[in-house]
Motif scaffolding. Structure first.
Motif, PDB file in Angstrom:
ATOM      1  N   PRO A 121     -24.118   1.238  11.836  1.00  0.00           N
ATOM      2  CA  PRO A 121     -24.241   0.451  10.771  1.00  0.00           C
ATOM      3  C   PRO A 121     -24.295   0.708   9.351  1.00  0.00           C
ATOM      4  O   PRO A 121     -24.395   1.940   9.306  1.00  0.00           O
ATOM      5  CB  PRO A 121     -25.661  -0.287  10.958  1.00  0.00           C
ATOM      6  CG  PRO A 121     -25.657  -0.146  12.440  1.00  0.00           C
ATOM      7  CD  PRO A 121     -25.270   1.374  12.665  1.00  0.00           C
ATOM      8  N   GLY A 125     -26.652  -2.951   5.597  1.00  0.00           N
ATOM      9  CA  GLY A 125     -26.760  -3.296   7.116  1.00  0.00           C
ATOM     10  C   GLY A 125     -28.024  -3.044   7.617  1.00  0.00           C
ATOM     11  O   GLY A 125     -28.679  -3.846   8.189  1.00  0.00           O
ATOM     12  N   ASP A 126     -28.380  -1.887   7.620  1.00  0.00           N
ATOM     13  CA  ASP A 126     -29.729  -1.163   8.319  1.00  0.00           C
ATOM     14  C   ASP A 126     -30.645  -1.771   7.335  1.00  0.00           C
ATOM     15  O   ASP A 126     -31.910  -1.976   7.909  1.00  0.00           O
ATOM     16  CB  ASP A 126     -29.687   0.284   8.116  1.00  0.00           C
ATOM     17  CG  ASP A 126     -29.112   0.803   9.248  1.00  0.00           C
ATOM     18  OD1 ASP A 126     -28.942   0.262  10.153  1.00  0.00           O
ATOM     19  OD2 ASP A 126     -28.468   1.894   9.007  1.00  0.00           O
ATOM     20  N   ARG A 141     -21.910  -6.829   5.492  1.00  0.00           N
ATOM     21  CA  ARG A 141     -23.003  -5.781   5.672  1.00  0.00           C
ATOM     22  C   ARG A 141     -23.134  -5.558   6.982  1.00  0.00           C
ATOM     23  O   ARG A 141     -23.626  -4.560   7.330  1.00  0.00           O
ATOM     24  CB  ARG A 141     -24.368  -6.966   5.454  1.00  0.00           C
ATOM     25  CG  ARG A 141     -24.492  -7.145   3.763  1.00  0.00           C
ATOM     26  CD  ARG A 141     -25.921  -7.817   3.649  1.00  0.00           C
ATOM     27  NE  ARG A 141     -26.330  -7.731   2.345  1.00  0.00           N
ATOM     28  CZ  ARG A 141     -27.013  -7.166   1.642  1.00  0.00           C
ATOM     29  NH1 ARG A 141     -27.459  -5.801   2.343  1.00  0.00           N
ATOM     30  NH2 ARG A 141     -27.190  -6.930   0.403  1.00  0.00           N
ATOM     31  N   GLN A 142     -22.775  -6.131   7.928  1.00  0.00           N
ATOM     32  CA  GLN A 142     -22.619  -5.715   9.396  1.00  0.00           C
ATOM     33  C   GLN A 142     -21.456  -5.095   9.940  1.00  0.00           C
ATOM     34  O   GLN A 142     -21.430  -4.714  10.956  1.00  0.00           O
ATOM     35  CB  GLN A 142     -22.833  -6.957  10.222  1.00  0.00           C
ATOM     36  CG  GLN A 142     -23.973  -7.765   9.975  1.00  0.00           C
ATOM     37  CD  GLN A 142     -25.230  -6.911  10.164  1.00  0.00           C
ATOM     38  OE1 GLN A 142     -25.400  -6.146  11.112  1.00  0.00           O
ATOM     39  NE2 GLN A 142     -26.345  -7.122   9.088  1.00  0.00           N
TER      40      GLN A 142
END
Length: 224
Positions: A121, A125-126, A141-142
Motif C-alpha cells: 500500500p 493508502g495506509d 490511494r489504494q
C-alpha cells in the motif's frame, strides 16, 4: 540489483523488435526483489521516514513536488530546464520527445510489471488522513506503492539526458533523484519504493542507450 538484460531491439521487423523489447522488460522486472515485509525493520523505518515528510506540507518543496507529479513527455522534460541550461517547450522538439517517450514507456513498464505482483500500500493508502500533493481518488490511494514508477521514470530521464549531454551529468542526475524525493513528499511512495524505482530507471537506460532507435535519434535530440 537489476540485471543487465539487454533491451536491444533486434529482429527483422517492428513486430520482432517489439517482442524482443517486451521480453527484455519482463526479464528486468524479474530481477527486482520483493518489498519489505509488513512489520519488518525496513518497513517500520520506511513508515517513520514517510511520517517526517508531513512537515513539508504546503511548503515551497511541497509545491515543487506537485509540479513533479507531471511525468509524461514533453511537459515533464521541462523539469530539467535549469540543469540543462535550456528552455524545453519554447520550440518544437519532436525527436527528443519521441526518444523520451520510449524511455518513459520502458522504465514505467518494468515498474508496473513488478507492481502487479507486489501489492504494497501507498502512504496515503495506509493512512486515509494523509494528504497528497496532487488530486488522488480512492483507487489511486489504494494503488501499489512498490516500486515507484515515478522514481523509475525520473531517474531514467536523468540518465538519458546524461547520455545526450554528459557535461551536465551531475545536474541532471540531481533532478532525476529529486523527482523521486517528490514522491515521498507527496506521500505516494515509501523510501524503499523510490530507491528501487531509481535502480530500475538506471538499469533500463544502461540498456536503452545501446538500442539502434536511441542511437539513431541521439544526434537530432542533442541538436533540438
Amino acid at each position: 540489483m537489476a540485471s543487465q538484460a539487454a533491451l536491444k531491439l533486434v529482429g527483422k521487423d517492428d513486430g520482432d523488435k517489439q517482442r524482443a523489447l517486451e521480453a527484455a522488460i519482463a526479464r528486468l522486472a524479474d530481477t527486482v526483489p520483493p518489498p519489505p515485509v509488513v512489520g519488518s525493520a525496513q518497513d517500520l523505518a520506511d513508515k517513520a521516514a514517510s511520517a517526517r515528510y508531513v512537515a513539508l506540507e504546503d511548503s515551497d518543496r511541497w509545491l515543487l513536488a506537485t509540479s513533479h507529479a507531471e511525468l509524461r513527455p514533453p511537459l515533464a522534460l521541462q523539469h530539467f530546464d535549469c540543469a540543462l541550461g535550456v528552455r524545453l517547450g519554447s520550440a518544437e522538439t519532436p525527436t527528443l520527445d519521441r526518444l523520451m517517450a520510449r524511455v518513459f514507456h520502458d522504465a514505467n513498464s518494468v515498474a508496473e510489471r513488478v507492481k502487479a505482483r507486489q501489492a504494497r500500500p501507498r502512504p496515503v493508502g495506509d493512512d486515509p488522513r494523509r494528504r497528497a500533493c496532487q488530486v488522488v481518488n480512492a483507487a489511486a490511494r489504494q494503488g501499489a506503492s512498490y516500486p515507484s514508477g515515478s522514481a523509475a521514470v525520473g531517474m531514467a530521464y536523468g540518465e538519458a539526458f546524461v547520455a545526450l549531454e554528459p557535461d551536465r551529468a551531475e545536474a541532471v542526475r540531481r533532478i532525476g533523484h529529486q523527482i523521486g524525493v517528490s514522491r515521498l513528499i507527496c506521500a505516494m511512495h515509501y523510501p524503499t519504493d523510490v530507491a528501487v524505482g531509481e535502480e530500475i530507471g538506471r538499469a533500463v537506460v544502461v540498456e536503452v542507450v545501446q538500442t539502434p532507435a536511441f542511437k539513431a535519434d541521439a544526434a537530432a535530440a542533442r541538436a533540438e
